[in-house]
Design a protein around this motif. Structure first.
Motif, PDB file in Angstrom:
ATOM      1  N   TYR A   6       0.850  -1.185   0.000  1.00 38.16           N
ATOM      2  CA  TYR A   6       0.000   0.000   0.000  1.00 38.16           C
ATOM      3  C   TYR A   6       0.890   1.241   0.000  1.00 38.16           C
ATOM      4  O   TYR A   6       1.130   1.845   1.058  1.00 38.16           O
ATOM      5  N   PRO A   7       1.415   1.629  -1.145  1.00 41.74           N
ATOM      6  CA  PRO A   7       2.215   2.861  -1.209  1.00 41.74           C
ATOM      7  C   PRO A   7       1.407   4.036  -0.673  1.00 41.74           C
ATOM      8  O   PRO A   7       0.227   4.191  -0.968  1.00 41.74           O
ATOM      9  N   GLY A   8       2.033   4.864   0.134  1.00 37.22           N
ATOM     10  CA  GLY A   8       1.341   5.991   0.736  1.00 37.22           C
ATOM     11  C   GLY A   8       0.832   5.693   2.130  1.00 37.22           C
ATOM     12  O   GLY A   8       0.411   6.617   2.840  1.00 37.22           O
ATOM     13  N   ASP A   9       0.884   4.445   2.555  1.00 40.90           N
ATOM     14  CA  ASP A   9       0.451   4.086   3.910  1.00 40.90           C
ATOM     15  C   ASP A   9       1.604   4.367   4.870  1.00 40.90           C
ATOM     16  O   ASP A   9       2.178   3.467   5.489  1.00 40.90           O
ATOM     17  N   LEU A  10       1.938   5.640   5.002  1.00 40.17           N
ATOM     18  CA  LEU A  10       3.125   6.043   5.753  1.00 40.17           C
ATOM     19  C   LEU A  10       3.007   5.740   7.238  1.00 40.17           C
ATOM     20  O   LEU A  10       4.016   5.534   7.920  1.00 40.17           O
ATOM     21  N   LEU A  11       1.796   5.716   7.740  1.00 38.35           N
ATOM     22  CA  LEU A  11       1.586   5.475   9.171  1.00 38.35           C
ATOM     23  C   LEU A  11       1.300   4.009   9.487  1.00 38.35           C
ATOM     24  O   LEU A  11       1.034   3.664  10.635  1.00 38.35           O
ATOM     25  N   GLY A  12       1.356   3.156   8.475  1.00 37.12           N
ATOM     26  CA  GLY A  12       1.235   1.721   8.702  1.00 37.12           C
ATOM     27  C   GLY A  12      -0.133   1.243   9.114  1.00 37.12           C
ATOM     28  O   GLY A  12      -0.270   0.302   9.910  1.00 37.12           O
ATOM     29  N   ALA A 258     -11.667   7.129  -2.768  1.00 29.64           N
ATOM     30  CA  ALA A 258     -10.690   8.085  -3.292  1.00 29.64           C
ATOM     31  C   ALA A 258      -9.264   7.618  -3.030  1.00 29.64           C
ATOM     32  O   ALA A 258      -8.372   7.777  -3.876  1.00 29.64           O
ATOM     33  N   ALA A 259      -9.034   7.028  -1.854  1.00 31.65           N
ATOM     34  CA  ALA A 259      -7.698   6.498  -1.556  1.00 31.65           C
ATOM     35  C   ALA A 259      -7.362   5.345  -2.491  1.00 31.65           C
ATOM     36  O   ALA A 259      -6.248   5.255  -3.022  1.00 31.65           O
ATOM     37  N   GLY A 260      -8.331   4.445  -2.702  1.00 30.78           N
ATOM     38  CA  GLY A 260      -8.087   3.307  -3.581  1.00 30.78           C
ATOM     39  C   GLY A 260      -7.826   3.717  -5.017  1.00 30.78           C
ATOM     40  O   GLY A 260      -6.930   3.169  -5.683  1.00 30.78           O
ATOM     41  N   GLY A 299      -0.831  12.500  -1.536  1.00 24.20           N
ATOM     42  CA  GLY A 299      -2.298  12.524  -1.598  1.00 24.20           C
ATOM     43  C   GLY A 299      -2.907  11.246  -1.048  1.00 24.20           C
ATOM     44  O   GLY A 299      -3.929  11.282  -0.346  1.00 24.20           O
ATOM     45  N   ILE A 300      -2.292  10.115  -1.366  1.00 21.76           N
ATOM     46  CA  ILE A 300      -2.766   8.833  -0.834  1.00 21.76           C
ATOM     47  C   ILE A 300      -2.672   8.835   0.688  1.00 21.76           C
ATOM     48  O   ILE A 300      -3.612   8.431   1.392  1.00 21.76           O
ATOM     49  N   ALA A 301      -1.529   9.293   1.208  1.00 20.61           N
ATOM     50  CA  ALA A 301      -1.320   9.298   2.651  1.00 20.61           C
ATOM     51  C   ALA A 301      -2.366  10.148   3.367  1.00 20.61           C
ATOM     52  O   ALA A 301      -2.938   9.734   4.385  1.00 20.61           O
ATOM     53  N   ALA A 329     -12.061  14.238  -2.645  1.00 21.27           N
ATOM     54  CA  ALA A 329     -12.272  14.433  -4.075  1.00 21.27           C
ATOM     55  C   ALA A 329     -11.208  15.334  -4.675  1.00 21.27           C
ATOM     56  O   ALA A 329     -10.746  15.112  -5.804  1.00 21.27           O
ATOM     57  N   ASP A 330     -10.783  16.356  -3.939  1.00 18.69           N
ATOM     58  CA  ASP A 330      -9.705  17.231  -4.419  1.00 18.69           C
ATOM     59  C   ASP A 330      -8.402  16.466  -4.595  1.00 18.69           C
ATOM     60  O   ASP A 330      -7.699  16.606  -5.595  1.00 18.69           O
ATOM     61  N   ARG A 331      -8.065  15.639  -3.587  1.00 25.22           N
ATOM     62  CA  ARG A 331      -6.816  14.872  -3.674  1.00 25.22           C
ATOM     63  C   ARG A 331      -6.879  13.861  -4.829  1.00 25.22           C
ATOM     64  O   ARG A 331      -5.906  13.649  -5.539  1.00 25.22           O
ATOM     65  N   LEU A 332      -8.017  13.215  -4.988  1.00 27.89           N
ATOM     66  CA  LEU A 332      -8.163  12.244  -6.069  1.00 27.89           C
ATOM     67  C   LEU A 332      -8.025  12.913  -7.426  1.00 27.89           C
ATOM     68  O   LEU A 332      -7.312  12.411  -8.308  1.00 27.89           O
ATOM     69  N   ARG A 333      -8.698  14.025  -7.606  1.00 26.14           N
ATOM     70  CA  ARG A 333      -8.642  14.725  -8.894  1.00 26.14           C
ATOM     71  C   ARG A 333      -7.208  15.130  -9.224  1.00 26.14           C
ATOM     72  O   ARG A 333      -6.754  14.996 -10.361  1.00 26.14           O
ATOM     73  N   GLU A 334      -6.495  15.607  -8.214  1.00 23.14           N
ATOM     74  CA  GLU A 334      -5.105  16.025  -8.393  1.00 23.14           C
ATOM     75  C   GLU A 334      -4.218  14.831  -8.739  1.00 23.14           C
ATOM     76  O   GLU A 334      -3.416  14.885  -9.689  1.00 23.14           O
ATOM     77  N   SER A 335      -4.352  13.746  -7.988  1.00 19.02           N
ATOM     78  CA  SER A 335      -3.494  12.577  -8.204  1.00 19.02           C
ATOM     79  C   SER A 335      -3.745  11.935  -9.560  1.00 19.02           C
ATOM     80  O   SER A 335      -2.802  11.517 -10.243  1.00 19.02           O
ATOM     81  N   ALA A 336      -5.009  11.825  -9.958  1.00 22.72           N
ATOM     82  CA  ALA A 336      -5.332  11.224 -11.253  1.00 22.72           C
ATOM     83  C   ALA A 336      -4.762  12.061 -12.392  1.00 22.72           C
ATOM     84  O   ALA A 336      -4.254  11.522 -13.397  1.00 22.72           O
ATOM     85  N   ALA A 337      -4.818  13.385 -12.253  1.00 23.66           N
ATOM     86  CA  ALA A 337      -4.264  14.261 -13.287  1.00 23.66           C
ATOM     87  C   ALA A 337      -2.747  14.118 -13.366  1.00 23.66           C
ATOM     88  O   ALA A 337      -2.165  14.093 -14.467  1.00 23.66           O
TER      89      ALA A 337
END
Length: 390
Positions: A6-12, A258-260, A299-301, A329-337
């Motif tokens: 799970y990349p972005g799962d910085l806190l485990g 959105a995380a997925g 954004g995932i984190a 939704a903002d983070r998802l839109r940014e990451s997908a772009a």
């Protein structure tokens, strides 16, 4: 321990999953990657639904395997969130096709139905022999449906007669039942009915030419004097407050989704960057590309942290979900772009996956309340002043 990345799962957060939960999630990922992923691009282009995958997904027993149950006989909320994440990591439509049934539809039955209704229908909901969807929004009422619900239910000596129309109803054409929300004719109550989709007077038609969530068949539904028995009314839903109560436990689902989806976009972008060469070396070694990958991971984190916190500490108010939806939704839109950008022109090709997430991010950005509507809900809570109308 079963391996799941799970990349972005910085806190485990994933480390808190039990071994049976991890094994079940790994089995889900393996099935999706082997059987569903190979057909996504072709089906997305043709706008075909994924109804044929419902029974195999049900056979994985994601939600009813006894080994997953806690001492109280319930699934842990964290695990349920990761199921949504895994489904959306592949495609939003996979999650809607499966989750619309065992999440939204089942939740309504459990929260609004009688003990007899739940006992009669629950097993069929889980194995997809009793399928259903949720019909709330209407052609002229989306975000303002609570104040403008036009579909009515008129009491008769034999039951009820429902008249009205619904729009943007996901899974409607692949469901045997439709939970129709209607205002009591001549009364104040807002009622819910489990209407057989083949009942006389029900007409369903797929909304064509969609540019997002193409694997979900959203539909227009016309209800022309549809007769429904009292036994098909969910007796514990009599207001929008009851509907909100029913869905309170599902309010973090959009954040998990959105995380997925960000995870899926990241995977596609990273795989592409590792193999695509420009100027004699893989573009993954260029600073500008790494900056975009890091930004997606951030954004995932952020999204995953919100998802886990609000899942393990359930939301009790009706304002926080609007803020969560806006952030996710903002983070998802940014990451997908960004994922699409990393691939350049190749990012426009469906076979490289990023374009699906890019387009479907627009659907997530809009449904479950537009960004603007959620902003006004939070703004009203902060200031004590409503800016909805003048």
């Amino acid at each position: 321990m079963t391996a799941l990345d799970y990349p972005g799962d910085l806190l485990g957060f994933a480390a808190d999953l039990t071994e049976p939960e991890r094994a079940k999630l790994a089995a889900l990922r393996a099935y999706l990657d082997q059987h569903v992923r190979p057909v996504l691009a072709e089906r997305w282009e043709r706008g075909e639904n994924l109804a044929d995958f419902r029974t195999p997904l049900a056979a994985l027993h994601l939600l009813d395997d006894p080994v997953l149950m806690a001492d109280d006989g319930e699934l842990r909320a964290l695990y349920r969130g990761f199921v949504t994440l895994e489904l959306c990591r592949l495609d939003l439509a996979v999650s809607i096709t499966y989750g619309g049934q065992v999440g939204m539809f089942r939740t309504l039955i459990h929260a609004g139905g009688s003990a007899e209704q739940i006992a009669a229908w629950d097993a069929g909901i889980l194995d997809f022999t009793f399928t259903g969807c949720f019909a709330l929004t209407e052609p002229d009422h989306g975000s303002d449906v609570a104040g403008g619900l036009a579909t009515t239910a008129r009491r008769t000596t034999d039951g009820w007669v429902i008249t009205g129309a619904k729009r943007w109803i996901g899974n409607a054409t692949i469901s045997d039942n439709v939970v129709v929300i209607a205002r009591e004719d001549g009364g104040e109550r807002v009622l819910a009915f489990v209407v057989p989709a083949d009942a006389t007077g029900v007409r369903r038609s797929v909304i064509a030419q969609k540019g997002a969530a193409r694997l979900v068949h959203n539909a227009d539904i016309v209800l022309d004097d549809v007769a429904v028995s009292e036994e098909r009314r969910l007796p514990r839903i009599e207001s929008f407050a009851d509907i909100n109560r029913a869905f309170r436990q599902l309010r973090t689902t959009i954040v998990w989704a959105a995380a997925g989806m960000q995870l899926g976009a990241y995977r596609a972008a990273l795989d592409y960057a590792q193999q695509r060469k420009q100027f004699g070396r893989p573009i993954a070694g260029f600073q500008l590309i790494q900056d975009k990958l890091v930004q997606i991971t951030a954004g995932i984190a952020q999204t995953l942290a919100l998802a886990v916190r609000t899942t393990t500490h359930p939301i009790q108010d009706d304002v926080t979900p609007s803020l969560l939806k806006r952030i996710a939704a903002d983070r998802l839109r940014e990451s997908a772009a960004l994922a699409r950008e990393i691939m350049g022109g190749d990012g426009l090709l469906l076979g490289n996956d990023a374009m699906r997430f890019f387009a479907d991010a627009e659907a997530v950005y809009t449904f479950e309340g537009t960004r603007e509507m959620n902003t006004l809900i939070v703004g009203r809570a902060l200031t004590g002043r409503s800016a909805f109308t003048r």
